[in-house]
Design a protein around this motif. Sequence first.
Motif, PDB file in Angstrom:
ATOM      1  N   TYR A   1       6.275   6.158   7.930  1.00 45.53           N
ATOM      2  CA  TYR A   1       6.892   6.822   6.775  1.00 45.53           C
ATOM      3  C   TYR A   1       7.855   7.878   7.274  1.00 45.53           C
ATOM      4  CZ  TYR A   1       3.540  10.706   7.372  1.00 45.53           C
ATOM      5  OH  TYR A   1       2.790  11.757   7.856  1.00 45.53           O
ATOM      6  N   ARG A   2       8.749   8.261   6.406  1.00 45.50           N
ATOM      7  CA  ARG A   2       9.782   9.226   6.787  1.00 45.50           C
ATOM      8  C   ARG A   2       9.250  10.650   6.665  1.00 45.50           C
ATOM      9  NH1 ARG A   2      14.841   7.094   7.317  1.00 45.50           N
ATOM     10  NH2 ARG A   2      15.146   5.055   6.367  1.00 45.50           N
ATOM     11  N   THR A   3       9.629  11.441   7.632  1.00 42.98           N
ATOM     12  CA  THR A   3       9.365  12.876   7.569  1.00 42.98           C
ATOM     13  C   THR A   3      10.714  13.588   7.621  1.00 42.98           C
ATOM     14  OG1 THR A   3       9.153  13.044   9.978  1.00 42.98           O
ATOM     15  CG2 THR A   3       7.121  12.680   8.728  1.00 42.98           C
ATOM     16  N   THR A   4      10.699  14.852   7.245  1.00 44.88           N
ATOM     17  CA  THR A   4      11.936  15.623   7.267  1.00 44.88           C
ATOM     18  C   THR A   4      12.127  16.359   8.573  1.00 44.88           C
ATOM     19  OG1 THR A   4      10.860  17.515   6.232  1.00 44.88           O
ATOM     20  CG2 THR A   4      11.957  15.921   4.775  1.00 44.88           C
ATOM     21  N   GLY A   5      11.204  16.152   9.525  1.00 44.80           N
ATOM     22  CA  GLY A   5      11.305  16.777  10.841  1.00 44.80           C
ATOM     23  C   GLY A   5      10.225  17.825  11.033  1.00 44.80           C
TER      24      GLY A   5
ATOM     25  N   PRO B   1       0.840  -1.195   0.000  1.00 43.51           N
ATOM     26  CA  PRO B   1       0.000   0.000   0.000  1.00 43.51           C
ATOM     27  C   PRO B   1       0.876   1.246   0.000  1.00 43.51           C
ATOM     28  CG  PRO B   1      -0.172  -1.158   2.108  1.00 43.51           C
ATOM     29  CD  PRO B   1       0.717  -1.973   1.226  1.00 43.51           C
ATOM     30  N   PRO B   2       0.333   2.359  -0.454  1.00 44.10           N
ATOM     31  CA  PRO B   2       1.131   3.594  -0.488  1.00 44.10           C
ATOM     32  C   PRO B   2       1.407   4.087   0.932  1.00 44.10           C
ATOM     33  CG  PRO B   2      -1.169   4.061  -0.947  1.00 44.10           C
ATOM     34  CD  PRO B   2      -1.032   2.558  -0.884  1.00 44.10           C
ATOM     35  N   ASP B   3       2.412   4.972   1.054  1.00 46.45           N
ATOM     36  CA  ASP B   3       2.620   5.578   2.367  1.00 46.45           C
ATOM     37  C   ASP B   3       1.503   6.610   2.581  1.00 46.45           C
ATOM     38  OD1 ASP B   3       3.344   8.185   1.467  1.00 46.45           O
ATOM     39  OD2 ASP B   3       5.461   7.834   1.716  1.00 46.45           O
TER      40      ASP B   3
ATOM     41  N   PRO C   1      -8.089   4.158   3.021  1.00 47.02           N
ATOM     42  CA  PRO C   1      -7.906   2.964   3.861  1.00 47.02           C
ATOM     43  C   PRO C   1      -7.000   3.248   5.066  1.00 47.02           C
ATOM     44  CG  PRO C   1      -7.660   2.401   1.547  1.00 47.02           C
ATOM     45  CD  PRO C   1      -7.733   3.905   1.620  1.00 47.02           C
ATOM     46  N   ALA C   2      -7.449   2.824   6.217  1.00 45.77           N
ATOM     47  CA  ALA C   2      -6.699   3.069   7.451  1.00 45.77           C
ATOM     48  C   ALA C   2      -5.305   2.464   7.398  1.00 45.77           C
ATOM     49  CB  ALA C   2      -7.477   2.525   8.653  1.00 45.77           C
ATOM     50  N   ASP C   3      -5.160   1.279   6.771  1.00 45.45           N
ATOM     51  CA  ASP C   3      -3.834   0.652   6.733  1.00 45.45           C
ATOM     52  C   ASP C   3      -2.831   1.507   5.968  1.00 45.45           C
ATOM     53  OD1 ASP C   3      -5.158   0.002   4.330  1.00 45.45           O
ATOM     54  OD2 ASP C   3      -3.998  -1.838   4.083  1.00 45.45           O
ATOM     55  N   ALA C   4      -3.283   2.279   4.991  1.00 45.18           N
ATOM     56  CA  ALA C   4      -2.375   3.172   4.263  1.00 45.18           C
ATOM     57  C   ALA C   4      -2.004   4.379   5.119  1.00 45.18           C
ATOM     58  CB  ALA C   4      -3.008   3.633   2.956  1.00 45.18           C
ATOM     59  N   LEU C   5      -2.949   4.881   5.908  1.00 41.08           N
ATOM     60  CA  LEU C   5      -2.689   6.069   6.727  1.00 41.08           C
ATOM     61  C   LEU C   5      -1.839   5.765   7.953  1.00 41.08           C
ATOM     62  CD1 LEU C   5      -6.233   7.655   6.527  1.00 41.08           C
ATOM     63  CD2 LEU C   5      -4.148   8.493   5.413  1.00 41.08           C
TER      64      LEU C   5
END
Length: 128
Positions: free
Chosen positions: A123-127, A59-61, A115-119
Amino acid sequence: MANMDVRPIRNEADYDWALGEIERYFANEPRRGAKEAARFDVLAALIDAYEAKHWPIEPPDPVEAIRYRMGQAGFSQADLTRLVGSRSRASEILNRRRPLTMERAWKLHREWQIPADALLRPYRTTGA
């Protein structure tokens, strides 16, 4: 019931055979309840299981899922702003500077049917 002539899909040769067998049903779809309809269903299930095992689709991030839903439904960043509470927060989420909170993920799931599983995937954030 007549012989269904199906077999397990254990390798690429079996997979190719099953694809060839199911292909003929696309041009001449069997009637519901007919013997051939049952065979079609079994072949489709076998093919689906083999593909899921050998070529899983992740699934997508969360950000990709939000962007996809925005494009699909014609939502704008202003629509996301109304959902998450502020323009800066919407921008931070879309630009991966701030992760989704559980509350915002739940709202996106409930309001935009993402979809909840995608949310909920990491995942990476830049801060922040």
